[in-house]
Design a protein around this motif. Structure first.
Motif, mmCIF file in Angstrom:
data_model
loop_
_atom_site.group_PDB
_atom_site.id
_atom_site.type_symbol
_atom_site.label_atom_id
_atom_site.label_comp_id
_atom_site.label_asym_id
_atom_site.label_seq_id
_atom_site.Cartn_x
_atom_site.Cartn_y
_atom_site.Cartn_z
ATOM 1 N N VAL B 26 0.840 -1.206 0.000
ATOM 2 C CA VAL B 26 0.000 0.000 0.000
ATOM 3 C C VAL B 26 0.874 1.254 0.000
ATOM 4 C CG1 VAL B 26 -1.620 1.345 1.393
ATOM 5 C CG2 VAL B 26 -1.988 -1.105 1.085
ATOM 6 N N VAL B 27 1.910 1.250 0.840
ATOM 7 C CA VAL B 27 2.780 2.432 0.944
ATOM 8 C C VAL B 27 3.487 2.684 -0.386
ATOM 9 C CG1 VAL B 27 4.786 3.417 2.081
ATOM 10 C CG2 VAL B 27 3.086 2.191 3.420
ATOM 11 N N LEU B 28 3.981 1.608 -1.012
ATOM 12 C CA LEU B 28 4.674 1.768 -2.291
ATOM 13 C C LEU B 28 3.714 2.257 -3.374
ATOM 14 C CD1 LEU B 28 7.161 -1.231 -2.444
ATOM 15 C CD2 LEU B 28 7.677 1.197 -2.168
ATOM 16 N N LEU B 29 2.462 1.756 -3.304
ATOM 17 C CA LEU B 29 1.451 2.210 -4.271
ATOM 18 C C LEU B 29 1.213 3.711 -4.094
ATOM 19 C CD1 LEU B 29 -0.568 1.164 -6.442
ATOM 20 C CD2 LEU B 29 -2.301 1.166 -4.621
ATOM 21 N N ALA B 30 1.109 4.122 -2.815
ATOM 22 C CA ALA B 30 0.911 5.550 -2.536
ATOM 23 C C ALA B 30 2.074 6.364 -3.104
ATOM 24 C CB ALA B 30 0.795 5.766 -1.036
ATOM 25 N N SER B 50 3.350 16.861 -3.836
ATOM 26 C CA SER B 50 3.364 15.461 -4.248
ATOM 27 C C SER B 50 4.779 14.889 -4.180
ATOM 28 C CB SER B 50 2.766 15.292 -5.645
ATOM 29 O OG SER B 50 3.407 16.150 -6.552
ATOM 30 N N LEU B 51 5.778 15.716 -4.504
ATOM 31 C CA LEU B 51 7.165 15.211 -4.428
ATOM 32 C C LEU B 51 7.526 14.864 -2.988
ATOM 33 C CD1 LEU B 51 9.905 14.828 -6.074
ATOM 34 C CD2 LEU B 51 10.582 16.919 -4.918
ATOM 35 N N GLN B 55 8.335 11.164 -1.525
ATOM 36 C CA GLN B 55 9.595 10.827 -0.844
ATOM 37 C C GLN B 55 9.328 10.264 0.544
ATOM 38 O OE1 GLN B 55 12.228 10.782 -2.478
ATOM 39 N NE2 GLN B 55 12.714 12.624 -3.645
ATOM 40 N N LEU B 56 8.349 10.886 1.262
ATOM 41 C CA LEU B 56 8.031 10.416 2.611
ATOM 42 C C LEU B 56 7.487 8.994 2.564
ATOM 43 C CD1 LEU B 56 6.508 13.591 4.323
ATOM 44 C CD2 LEU B 56 8.723 12.493 4.761
ATOM 45 N N SER B 57 6.651 8.671 1.548
ATOM 46 C CA SER B 57 6.114 7.310 1.431
ATOM 47 C C SER B 57 7.239 6.314 1.242
ATOM 48 C CB SER B 57 5.153 7.203 0.243
ATOM 49 O OG SER B 57 4.276 8.276 0.213
#
Lengths: 119, 225
Positions: B26-30, B50-51, B55-57
């Motif tokens: 899920v995190v990688l998808l985000a 969004s950048l 990066q935070l995700s």
């Protein structure tokens, strides 16, 4: 760069050893004791944008000297030739002869002798 | 020895055993969505947000993976983290020290050694910056960090009001650069510079015009074209 290491035999006069702008600047420096930047642009009739960089190069290469003149609120460079025209000619000749002898050895020296006799 | 196949095997085993796989997915998808949004959006604010979120995700995903890992083979992660830490600190630190490099490279000296008023003028503009001069006949002026650099050629060419215009122009650049270093670096990283270089010059000129007047600015410009 002042191109003593890239001599161009097909050029005329001093431009064999200097770029055209360099040789014009050196001429006026040899003819005058001390000059400011604006005097050099006036005497050579070359715009400051070309003269300024060339002056930096000539100073770095040791052909010209400059000193900072602080009078009142203004600061300016005072330029002079590092050496007389004769001494510079001597220096250039030495360098060229050295490199000829270095490359061609005896042949070069024999040629100097015949050249001397011809004269 | 670093072996990419063993390492990959290690990742797969540890992550599938830990039960964190769905969450990491899920995190990688985000993150992917955020980077997609970053590439698609034209609005500066959206691009930046969004950048940063993307990066935070990725960072969150890395944290989860580290948590899931039981074996010691995480060299690729460690290398990546070292890269992130190093590049971030360089990006944030470089502008603060770069002017010192410039002082050395140009062998610049404080201008107060040869004249007083330019430093006094800059002090009056309420900015902590030192004015330096360097040895060159080519008229030049630039600013970086806490320093303004003027070539002797520039001092020769300009009269006092013109030089004031140039100093004010450079002071504006310094102020602009110092105000929000992190945001500015982010804008650089995300290719979303608010203003083009030309616009920055115009804004700096506008400040110079306000400080010293139009006539001085215009005659300085005319001399330097």
């Amino acid at each position: 760069m002042v191109k003593l290491d890239r001599i161009n035999l097909s050029n005329e006069g001093l431009t064999k050893f200097f770029s055209p702008i360099e040789s014009q600047i050196m001429q006026v420096l040899w003819e005058n004791e001390e000059l400011t930047t604006s005097m050099i642009t006036e005497k050579t009739d070359i715009p400051l944008s070309s003269v300024a960089g060339t002056l930096d190069r000539l100073v770095k290469a040791g052909y010209a000297n400059r000193e900072l003149d602080k009078s009142g609120n203004k600061v300016r460079y005072i330029y002079s030739a590092s050496d007389s025209m004769d001494n510079t000619a001597n220096h250039i000749t030495q360098k060229v002869l050295d490199s000829l002898v270095d490359t061609f050895g005896k042949v070069a020296i024999e040629n100097f002798h015949t050249y001397n006799k011809k004269k | 020895m670093f072996n990419i196949r063993d390492e990959l095997q290690c990742y797969v085993t540890c992550i599938s055993d830990s039960g964190l796989l769905p969450l990491i997915g899920v995190v990688l998808l985000a993150a992917t969505l955020m980077f997609g949004l970053y590439l698609k959006s034209t609005d500066t604010k959206n691009r930046l947000i969004s950048l940063v979120l993307g990066q935070l995700s990725i960072l969150a995903a890395i944290a989860l993976i580290i948590h899931a890992m039981n074996c010691s083979q995480m060299l690729s992660l460690e290398i990546y983290m070292a890269y992130v830490i190093l590049s971030t600190s360089i990006i944030l630190l470089l502008p603060r020290v770069y002017y010192k490099v410039l002082i050395k490279r140009y062998k610049a000296r404080p201008i107060t050694e040869i004249m007083d008023w330019p430093q006094e003028f800059v002090d009056e503009l309420d900015i902590k910056a030192t004015v330096y001069y360097y040895d060159s006949a080519v008229p030049g002026a630039f600013a970086s960090g806490k320093a303004i650099f003027l070539s002797i050629g520039m001092l020769e060419l300009t009269d006092t009001p013109e030089l004031k215009a140039i100093l004010a122009h450079e002071v504006w650049h310094l102020r602009h650069n110092n105000k929000t270093p992190i945001l500015r670096q982010l804008a650089l990283m995300s290719f979303t510079g608010n203003h083009s270089q030309d616009e920055l010059e115009i804004l700096a000129d506008r400040f110079a015009e306000k400080t010293v007047g139009k006539a001085a600015l215009e005659s300085a410009r005319a001399k330097l074209v």
